[in-house]
Each structure stands twice: as structure tokens, then as C-alpha cells.
Design a protein around this motif. Structure first.
Motif, PDB file in Angstrom:
ATOM      1  N   ARG A   1       2.974  -3.520  -1.287  1.00 44.77           N
ATOM      2  CA  ARG A   1       2.067  -2.575  -0.618  1.00 44.77           C
ATOM      3  C   ARG A   1       1.413  -1.616  -1.604  1.00 44.77           C
ATOM      4  O   ARG A   1       0.318  -1.145  -1.357  1.00 44.77           O
ATOM      5  CB  ARG A   1       2.808  -1.784   0.453  1.00 44.77           C
ATOM      6  CG  ARG A   1       3.137  -2.638   1.608  1.00 44.77           C
ATOM      7  CD  ARG A   1       2.690  -2.113   2.933  1.00 44.77           C
ATOM      8  NE  ARG A   1       2.872  -3.220   3.853  1.00 44.77           N
ATOM      9  CZ  ARG A   1       1.904  -3.838   4.490  1.00 44.77           C
ATOM     10  NH1 ARG A   1       0.661  -3.416   4.356  1.00 44.77           N
ATOM     11  NH2 ARG A   1       2.162  -4.851   5.266  1.00 44.77           N
TER      12      ARG A   1
ATOM     13  N   ASP B   1      -9.872  -2.512   2.820  1.00 39.28           N
ATOM     14  CA  ASP B   1      -8.549  -3.068   3.123  1.00 39.28           C
ATOM     15  C   ASP B   1      -8.678  -4.558   3.466  1.00 39.28           C
ATOM     16  O   ASP B   1      -7.979  -5.402   2.914  1.00 39.28           O
ATOM     17  CB  ASP B   1      -7.959  -2.271   4.301  1.00 39.28           C
ATOM     18  CG  ASP B   1      -6.551  -2.690   4.678  1.00 39.28           C
ATOM     19  OD1 ASP B   1      -5.855  -3.281   3.831  1.00 39.28           O
ATOM     20  OD2 ASP B   1      -6.146  -2.405   5.824  1.00 39.28           O
TER      21      ASP B   1
ATOM     22  N   HIS C   1      -1.385  -3.597  -3.388  1.00 42.90           N
ATOM     23  CA  HIS C   1      -2.419  -3.800  -2.360  1.00 42.90           C
ATOM     24  C   HIS C   1      -3.228  -2.517  -2.181  1.00 42.90           C
ATOM     25  O   HIS C   1      -4.459  -2.537  -2.197  1.00 42.90           O
ATOM     26  CB  HIS C   1      -1.774  -4.225  -1.040  1.00 42.90           C
ATOM     27  CG  HIS C   1      -2.660  -4.023   0.153  1.00 42.90           C
ATOM     28  ND1 HIS C   1      -3.789  -4.772   0.375  1.00 42.90           N
ATOM     29  CD2 HIS C   1      -2.585  -3.131   1.180  1.00 42.90           C
ATOM     30  CE1 HIS C   1      -4.379  -4.351   1.487  1.00 42.90           C
ATOM     31  NE2 HIS C   1      -3.681  -3.360   1.987  1.00 42.90           N
TER      32      HIS C   1
ATOM     33  N   HIS D   1      -3.364   4.559   3.418  1.00 45.04           N
ATOM     34  CA  HIS D   1      -3.534   3.860   4.691  1.00 45.04           C
ATOM     35  C   HIS D   1      -2.278   3.106   5.142  1.00 45.04           C
ATOM     36  O   HIS D   1      -2.078   2.900   6.324  1.00 45.04           O
ATOM     37  CB  HIS D   1      -4.761   2.927   4.658  1.00 45.04           C
ATOM     38  CG  HIS D   1      -4.504   1.587   4.048  1.00 45.04           C
ATOM     39  ND1 HIS D   1      -4.409   1.381   2.694  1.00 45.04           N
ATOM     40  CD2 HIS D   1      -4.305   0.372   4.618  1.00 45.04           C
ATOM     41  CE1 HIS D   1      -4.178   0.101   2.459  1.00 45.04           C
ATOM     42  NE2 HIS D   1      -4.113  -0.534   3.603  1.00 45.04           N
ATOM     43  N   ASP D   2      -1.429   2.707   4.202  1.00 49.22           N
ATOM     44  CA  ASP D   2      -0.229   1.958   4.584  1.00 49.22           C
ATOM     45  C   ASP D   2       1.068   2.752   4.435  1.00 49.22           C
ATOM     46  O   ASP D   2       2.154   2.171   4.474  1.00 49.22           O
ATOM     47  CB  ASP D   2      -0.127   0.674   3.736  1.00 49.22           C
ATOM     48  CG  ASP D   2      -0.899  -0.495   4.356  1.00 49.22           C
ATOM     49  OD1 ASP D   2      -1.298  -0.381   5.535  1.00 49.22           O
ATOM     50  OD2 ASP D   2      -1.090  -1.512   3.665  1.00 49.22           O
TER      51      ASP D   2
HETATM   52 MG    MG Z   1      -3.600  -2.509   4.181  1.00 56.80          MG
END
Ligand code: MG
Length: 392
Positions: A73, A199, A76, A105-106
Motif C-alpha cells: 500500500r 489511484d 501504491h 487515501h488508503d
Molecule cells: Mg488506492
């Protein structure tokens, strides 16, 4: 207010960009910084958070221990930020805000990717459910403990608006001003729209790379996807002798580039046509202004479907997600049934939440604890709770 360009850090941003001078502000007012804009501070706060560091050990698609080269993550999120910043600069949007939203965002993602999120949502069904976007907001608003004066990271309204990219109407009703747009179907600022699209561009392309590396898909299968075939043909024609790994990377690089250039052109056009002169105009527009053209969008969606069928539903990925769901369900049930098994600080939280909100409070405290876990911590905690041979 509109018309005059704003200085986003050292760069000049367009009038329709988010402007830190006219930000809707932070939940807890703070003095302005001498050297950084409000959105730079947002970005910096995300980078220093605990939740951001934990993303290193959280799954994107492949569980962290499967290999060192797969996306996690955190990588990413960095790819999302890179794509977002490039487009933001081309469109004269606020790069720092785009980066802050991309990196955050994550933050609310559970261990084990979407399988973890689905499992926790099931566990929480009777208690308001679990949405990872909403959890990302909870992390930056409530869960992080870094400041003496307030809970959370106290980010600007514009960053929080971007982090909450989806939200059910039920949950939106409890969020006041921030939730209002989901009820009235209004748009967020352009930086938020951009981080959302970045994203999608990031994962669609890096999952091709990771899927090939894991041996779940082959180049021959991918040739059914127009976007891939087009660039694969071009690279093969120009470099017939290129080694397979470099071939793939060159193709993926070109795929990302095509989509990014298309987003820049299409968005420029839409922004001009909508005639927006401020972020409030953007919020009131009929639809999102950051977008792909219809043709490229169709290619993008075709690739997404291909990945859905061949990567995310591959039996090896399904075995992993099935195990992950079981682990999360076990953890939640054991800790919900007896919150005394939680580490003291979390047990205290659960007790306080239960006193205030009943069982739903207890469930939320357990969900916060489980959602915060990295993949490997979840596996360790599972052994500690279920394997009598494991130290507790
Ligand atoms: Mg994402």
C-alpha cells in the motif's frame, strides 16, 4: 477572490485550484506557518503518521510476504502521488494538496487488501458497517495521536474532502458539512477528483506488472486488451530484440503515459467548457471535470475487467483472500466477544466506547484495532489468540 492566481508554495496555481489562503480551514484552528502552505503541512502530517508507516506492511493485491518486488500500500500510494502530481502541475492545480490526498487515501485500509475490508464490513454489519474511505477519514480525524491540542492530524477541509472519496448516504448524514456533497451529489475540488483518478491509473497498470511477475497472467493473454496490445505492438516493432522484462516495463510506461496525457487534455477541455473560476464553481459543476476521454476510458475499463477476471479472481489470489477473511473474522469475533483480550489501551477505548454507544461502540473500537493491523501483525495476533503454542 477568483481571477488572481494563487501562490501554491512557490508555484502559481489556476483560479479554479484549491487555494490555501481561502481554505475552509481545519477543525481546530491553528496559527499559519511561516514557510509552508496549509496543504504542504497536510502532506507532511500524513508522511509522519503511524498509519502511513504501517502501509509498508499492508497488502495491495499480493500479501506482503510473497515477494519483495510486489506493490504494497505504501508504494501504491507513492505511485498515485507521482501520477497525481504530474497531472496537477500540468493543470496548474495545487500539487501539495494532490499529494496529501494521494498519500492519505488508503490510510484506513485493513490488512489483506479488499478481502480484509469485505470481511470487516461483514463483521460490522449490525454496527454501522466498515468502509475503508470513511476509516481513512477516521484515521486522520480521530485515531492518530500526535498533537497535544487535538485528536488526529487536523487536516484542512480540502484534504479531508479528498480522502472521503466515497461514502454511503447514511454515513454522510452523520458527517455534517463534509458529508453534504454525497447527499446533494456535488463534486469535490479538482485535486480530490485528480487523486481519485490517479489511484485508478496507478493500480490498473501496476497490477499488470505484478500479475505478470507472479505468473498469474501471460503477455499473450494481455494482448486481448486493446490498450496493452497497441503499445506492445509499437514496442515490439521498435525494439524486436528487447528482453521480456524490459519489454513489459516499456509497454506499461507507455500505457500510463497515454492515459495521463489524455487526462490532461480532456480535463483542460472540460475545465474550459465549464468556465469555472473558483473551487466553489468546481464543486457546483454538473459532474467531475478531471476525466479521461470516452475512448481512453473504454480502454481503461477493459483493462480493469481483464484484471478482475484474470488476476483478482485467480485461484491463487482467491486462496489468499479466503484465508485473509477467515483470519480477520476470527480476530474480530474473539476480541468482540471478550474485549479484555485487547491490549490495555485498546481495551480502555472499547470500554469507554461501549459506555457511550453500547455494543456498536465496542464493535467500532475492535474494528479500529483490527483495521490498523499490518498483514504480518494480523497473522501474529491470530496465532497468539488461537495457537496455544504461541507466546501471548
Ligand atoms: Mg488506492
Amino acid at each position: 477572490m477568483s481571477g488572481a492566481p494563487s501562490s501554491g508554495g512557490t508555484r502559481t496555481t489556476a483560479p479554479y485550484a484549491a487555494r490555501h489562503e481561502t481554505s475552509r480551514g481545519r477543525r481546530y484552528p491553528e496559527p499559519v506557518s511561516e514557510h509552508r502552505t496549509e496543504y504542504q503541512r497536510d502532506r507532511d502530517r500524513v508522511i509522519h503518521s503511524n498509519a502511513f508507516r504501517r502501509l509498508v506492511y499492508k497488502t495491495q493485491v499480493f500479501v506482503n510476504h510473497e515477494g519483495d518486488l510486489y506493490r504494497t500500500r505504501v508504494t501504491h500510494s507513492m505511485e498515485v502521488a507521482q501520477i497525481g502530481r504530474s497531472i496537477a502541475r500540468a493543470l496548474a492545480l495545487d500539487e501539495d494538496l494532490t499529494e496529501a490526498i494521494s498519500l492519505a487515501h488508503d490510510l484506513g485500509h485493513t490488512p489483506f487488501g479488499h478481502a480484509g475490508q469485505d470481511a470487516l464490513n461483514e463483521c460490522m454489519r449490525e454496527y454501522g458497517g466498515f468502509e475503508h474511505n470513511l476509516q481513512s477519514l477516521r484515521v486522520v480525524d480521530e485515531i492518530e495521536e500526535r498533537y497535544a491540542d487535538f485528536p488526529g492530524l487536523n487536516l484542512t477541509y480540502e484534504a479531508r474532502e479528498g480522502i472521503l472519496k466515497h461514502c454511503s448516504v447514511n454515513n454522510a448524514r452523520q458527517l455534517g458539512e463534509l458529508g453534504q456533497r454525497f447527499i446533494e451529489r456535488r463534486q469535490p475540488g479538482l485535486e480530490a477528483q485528480l487523486a481519485n483518478l490517479a489511484d485508478e491509473i496507478a493500480y490498473n497498470n501496476h497490477d499488470v506488472d505484478d500479475g505478470l511477475r507472479a505468473g498469474l497472467i501471460e503477455v499473450d493473454d494481455l494482448r486481448d486488451v486493446r490498450l496493452f496490445a497497441r503499445h506492445h505492438d509499437a514496442v515490439r516493432a521498435a525494439y524486436p530484440e528487447l528482453a521480456p522484462r524490459r519489454m513489459i516495463h516499456e509497454v506499461i510506461r507507455r500505457m500510463i503515459n497515454e492515459v495521463v496525457l489524455d487526462v490532461i487534455d480532456t480535463s483542460e477541455e472540460r475545465i474550459a467548457r465549464a468556465g469555472v473560476a473558483s473551487i466553489d464553481d468546481v464543486r457546483a459543476a454538473d459532474g467531475p471535470l478531471i476525466a479521461m476521454s470516452a475512448v481512453v476510458h473504454a480502454d481503461h475499463v477493459a483493462l480493469k475487467h481483464f484484471l478482475g477476471e484474470h488476476v483478482y479472481r485467480h485461484y491463487r489470489v482467491l486462496r489468499m483472500t479466503t484465508k485473509a477473511r477467515r483470519v480477520l473474522r476470527d480476530l474480530f469475533d474473539a476480541l468482540f466477544d471478550d474485549p479484555r483480550l485487547l491490549p490495555e489501551e485498546y481495551a480502555d477505548n472499547a470500554r469507554a466506547a461501549e459506555a457511550e454507544l453500547g455494543k456498536a461502540g465496542r464493535a467500532r473500537a475492535v474494528a479500529d484495532y483490527v483495521a490498523g493491523m499490518t498483514d504480518r501483525f494480523a497473522m501474529l495476533e491470530h496465532r497468539r489468540l488461537f495457537d496455544p503454542g504461541e507466546r501471548t
